[in-house]
Design an enzyme around this catalytic site. Structure first.
Site, PDB file in Angstrom:
ATOM      1  CD  GLU A   1      49.974  31.151  42.001  1.00 55.19           C
ATOM      2  OE1 GLU A   1      49.355  32.158  42.472  1.00 55.19           O
ATOM      3  OE2 GLU A   1      51.036  31.414  41.735  1.00 55.19           O
ATOM      4  CG  ASP A   2      46.173  35.135  43.689  1.00 47.97           C
ATOM      5  OD1 ASP A   2      47.112  34.699  43.238  1.00 47.97           O
ATOM      6  OD2 ASP A   2      46.181  36.153  44.401  1.00 47.97           O
TER       7      ASP A   2
ATOM      8  CG  ASP B   1      49.934  39.208  35.251  1.00 44.74           C
ATOM      9  OD1 ASP B   1      49.461  39.303  34.387  1.00 44.74           O
ATOM     10  OD2 ASP B   1      50.138  40.233  36.340  1.00 44.74           O
TER      11      ASP B   1
ATOM     12  CG  PHE C   1      45.263  45.664  38.892  1.00 49.17           C
ATOM     13  CD1 PHE C   1      46.113  44.796  39.364  1.00 49.17           C
ATOM     14  CD2 PHE C   1      44.546  46.452  40.001  1.00 49.17           C
ATOM     15  CE1 PHE C   1      46.526  44.706  40.556  1.00 49.17           C
ATOM     16  CE2 PHE C   1      44.638  46.284  41.219  1.00 49.17           C
ATOM     17  CZ  PHE C   1      45.803  45.500  41.341  1.00 49.17           C
TER      18      PHE C   1
ATOM     19  NE  ARG D   1      45.294  41.099  50.863  1.00 44.78           N
ATOM     20  CZ  ARG D   1      46.168  40.723  49.957  1.00 44.78           C
ATOM     21  NH1 ARG D   1      45.811  40.028  49.075  1.00 44.78           N
ATOM     22  NH2 ARG D   1      47.324  41.325  49.983  1.00 44.78           N
TER      23      ARG D   1
HETATM   24  P1  5GP Z   1      52.609  36.373  37.809  1.00 44.65           P
HETATM   25  O1  5GP Z   1      53.996  35.955  38.561  1.00 44.65           O
HETATM   26  O2  5GP Z   1      51.923  35.258  37.226  1.00 44.65           O
HETATM   27  O3  5GP Z   1      53.071  37.688  37.122  1.00 44.65           O
HETATM   28  O4  5GP Z   1      51.763  36.966  39.086  1.00 44.65           O
HETATM   29  C1  5GP Z   1      51.404  36.216  40.216  1.00 44.65           C
HETATM   30  C2  5GP Z   1      50.900  37.123  41.383  1.00 44.65           C
HETATM   31  O5  5GP Z   1      50.796  38.436  41.142  1.00 44.65           O
HETATM   32  C3  5GP Z   1      49.487  36.768  41.658  1.00 44.65           C
HETATM   33  O6  5GP Z   1      49.596  35.596  42.594  1.00 44.65           O
HETATM   34  C4  5GP Z   1      48.970  37.866  42.357  1.00 44.65           C
HETATM   35  O7  5GP Z   1      49.377  37.930  43.643  1.00 44.65           O
HETATM   36  C5  5GP Z   1      49.625  38.967  41.656  1.00 44.65           C
HETATM   37  N1  5GP Z   1      48.529  39.504  40.508  1.00 44.65           N
HETATM   38  C6  5GP Z   1      48.794  39.371  39.184  1.00 44.65           C
HETATM   39  N2  5GP Z   1      47.822  39.779  38.510  1.00 44.65           N
HETATM   40  C7  5GP Z   1      47.059  40.318  39.608  1.00 44.65           C
HETATM   41  C8  5GP Z   1      45.808  41.233  39.407  1.00 44.65           C
HETATM   42  O8  5GP Z   1      45.184  41.447  38.296  1.00 44.65           O
HETATM   43  N3  5GP Z   1      45.322  41.855  40.568  1.00 44.65           N
HETATM   44  C9  5GP Z   1      46.007  41.805  41.789  1.00 44.65           C
HETATM   45  N4  5GP Z   1      45.444  42.071  43.057  1.00 44.65           N
HETATM   46  N5  5GP Z   1      47.195  40.698  41.869  1.00 44.65           N
HETATM   47  C10 5GP Z   1      47.624  40.270  40.610  1.00 44.65           C
END
Ligand code: 5GP
Length: 178
Positions: A102-103, A106, A156, A169
């Site tokens: 995963e990137d 959050d 963010f 990106r």
């Molecule tokens: P989660 O489901 O854990 O809330 O979020 C996961 C996904 O939300 C990540 O795979 C990513 O695509 C997006 N995301 C979460 N935080 C960020 C952020 O700070 N910047 C960006 N560009 N995408 C985020």
């Protein structure tokens, strides 16, 4: 140096050389932990495409790589808490050792969603490797999150694969919203 993407301003947070160094460490750890098997790496697109590529180059054990595509931000700066499942993958993971790449974790919703979905296929083991983790934003504890590149604040971020409105990106460093 600050940079502007669409209507927002961003400042540097993690430089490319720090990313490089940490990804090498993660690769070594994964090589050691999975040397007894042929793991299946599942990269979660889009945001992790550069991380997956750089991490995989550090892997020197036999492995399989496949991809899935999920979205939860839809162009904004906060999680929508609703996950869109865009691309499934075709590798049979039953009885396999699986590592999700995963990137960023959050709220943890995306990782939780994918883990629950993949566990139904009965892999032998399943873990998550995320480049970034926002501990203060986590809504669901992810026990399977075994590898984390960097813990960051609840900001963010963009760059190194991560976007704002599909832009940014291509940036080599990771930036946070000012
Ligand atoms: P989660 O489901 O854990 O809330 O979020 C996961 C996904 O939300 C990540 O795979 C990513 O695509 C997006 N995301 C979460 N935080 C960020 C952020 O700070 N910047 C960006 N560009 N995408 C985020």
């Amino acid at each position: 140096m600050k940079t502007k993407i669409a209507d927002l301003e961003f400042e540097p947070l993690i430089k490319a050389d720090a990313l490089d160094k940490r990804i090498k460490e993660l690769g070594q750890q994964i090589n050691a932990d999975y040397q007894h098997c042929i793991p299946v790496f599942i990269g979660v697109l889009n945001g992790s495409f550069l991380f997956i590529a750089d991490l995989i180059k550090q892997i020197d054990i036999p492995c399989e790589i496949t991809f899935t595509k999920l979205a939860s931000y839809y162009g904004g700066t906060t999680s929508s808490l609703k996950i869109r499942d865009d691309i499934d993958f075709s590798v049979d993971i039953t009885g396999r050792e699986v590592l999700i790449i995963e990137d960023i974790v959050d709220t943890g919703n995306t990782a939780h969603y994918l883990l629950e979905k993949l566990k139904l296929k009965q892999p032998l083991s399943i873990r998550v490797c995320s480049l970034l983790l926002k501990p203060a934003a986590l809504l669901t504890k992810i026990e399977e999150l075994k590898y984390v590149g960097f813990e960051i604040e609840k900001d963010f971020v963009v760059g190194y694969g991560l976007d704002y409105k599909e832009m940014g990106r291509n940036l080599k460093d990771i930036y946070r919203k000012v």
